[in-house]
Design an enzyme around this catalytic site. Structure first.
Site, PDB file in Angstrom:
ATOM      1  CG  ASP A   9      -1.813   1.170   1.339  1.00 37.01           C
ATOM      2  OD1 ASP A   9      -2.435   1.519   0.317  1.00 37.01           O
ATOM      3  OD2 ASP A   9      -1.917   1.752   2.435  1.00 37.01           O
ATOM      4  CG  ASP A  11      -1.154   7.606   0.810  1.00 33.84           C
ATOM      5  OD1 ASP A  11      -0.102   8.180   0.487  1.00 33.84           O
ATOM      6  OD2 ASP A  11      -2.191   7.642   0.124  1.00 33.84           O
ATOM      7  CD  GLU A  17      -2.744   8.010   5.801  1.00 35.56           C
ATOM      8  OE1 GLU A  17      -3.626   8.539   5.088  1.00 35.56           O
ATOM      9  OE2 GLU A  17      -2.311   6.861   5.599  1.00 35.56           O
ATOM     10  CG  ASN A  19      -6.218  12.886   5.926  1.00 32.67           C
ATOM     11  OD1 ASN A  19      -6.109  11.657   5.902  1.00 32.67           O
ATOM     12  ND2 ASN A  19      -6.686  13.533   6.967  1.00 32.67           N
ATOM     13  CG  ASN A  52      -8.427   2.075  -2.175  1.00 32.40           C
ATOM     14  OD1 ASN A  52      -8.379   1.373  -3.180  1.00 32.40           O
ATOM     15  ND2 ASN A  52      -9.075   1.697  -1.081  1.00 32.40           N
ATOM     16  NE  ARG A 101     -12.989   3.273  -1.641  1.00 38.71           N
ATOM     17  CZ  ARG A 101     -12.054   4.154  -1.326  1.00 38.71           C
ATOM     18  NH1 ARG A 101     -11.228   4.596  -2.247  1.00 38.71           N
ATOM     19  NH2 ARG A 101     -11.932   4.622  -0.099  1.00 38.71           N
ATOM     20  CG  ASP A 127      -1.974   2.206   6.246  1.00 39.83           C
ATOM     21  OD1 ASP A 127      -2.590   1.750   5.264  1.00 39.83           O
ATOM     22  OD2 ASP A 127      -2.020   3.404   6.584  1.00 39.83           O
TER      23      ASP A 127
END
Length: 175
Positions: A9, A11, A17, A19, A52, A101, A127
């Site tokens: 993954d 982020d 991380e 947003n 995503n 997704r 995560d």
């Protein structure tokens, strides 16, 4: 001949991380990401990013913004001798009925077909529990949930291992 892969993954696993991250100046690599990826690569795994990116459908940033950041990130990996075999991303929002997704396994299945991947010998490092669910849905049982991204709520997870960060993964992926 089928290949084994490490699916990552983005982020919270590759970078800290933030947003709706789309600006290079806000991108900060997780400590140990390069060393861990070199280790995986030396074991014969190909590395694929599965992410995503609902910020695109929410119009927080454009597909072009995502592509620009990804190209920069891949170049940074390359500077460290790491080949990222491919990246797959879902630009759709949570309300979408798409197949890509996460927690749906669409991106994993697409990667499997495109790169002839043996999912039983592959790993997913994420995560979030949706990363684990998505991998499990694509027949990947070797999974690691890292605490370096989203908060892990509760003591239970379907992940094979729960680690503080990807920097700890080489202690568990040994072949």
């Amino acid at each position: 001949m089928s290949k084994k892969a490490i699916f990552l993954d983005r982020d919270g696993v590759i970078n800290k991380e933030v947003n709706y991250l789309y600006k290079i100046e806000n991108f900060e690599f997780i400590n140990g990401i390069f060393e861990s990826c070199l280790y995986f690569q030396n074991l014969g795994y190909i590395i694929i990013i599965i992410t995503n990116q609902s910020g695109i459908s929410r119009e927080f940033y454009s597909d072009n913004d995502y592509q620009k950041l990804s190209a920069w990130m891949l170049e940074e990996f390359s500077k460290h001798g790491i080949i990222i075999q491919d990246t797959f991303y879902c630009p759709h929002g949570p309300e979408s009925n798409c197949r890509c997704r996460k927690p749906k396994p669409g991106m994993f299945i697409e990667a499997k077909k495109k790169h002839n991947i043996n999912m039983k010998e592959s790993w997913m490092i994420g995560d979030s529990e949706i990363d684990i669910q998505s991998a499990n849905g694509a027949d990947i049982q070797n999974t690691i949930l890292v605490r370096s991204g989203k908060k892990i709520i509760g003591p239970t997870s379907n992940a094979k291992f729960i680690l503080d960060s990807i920097r700890d993964a080489p202690n568990f992926i040994l072949d």
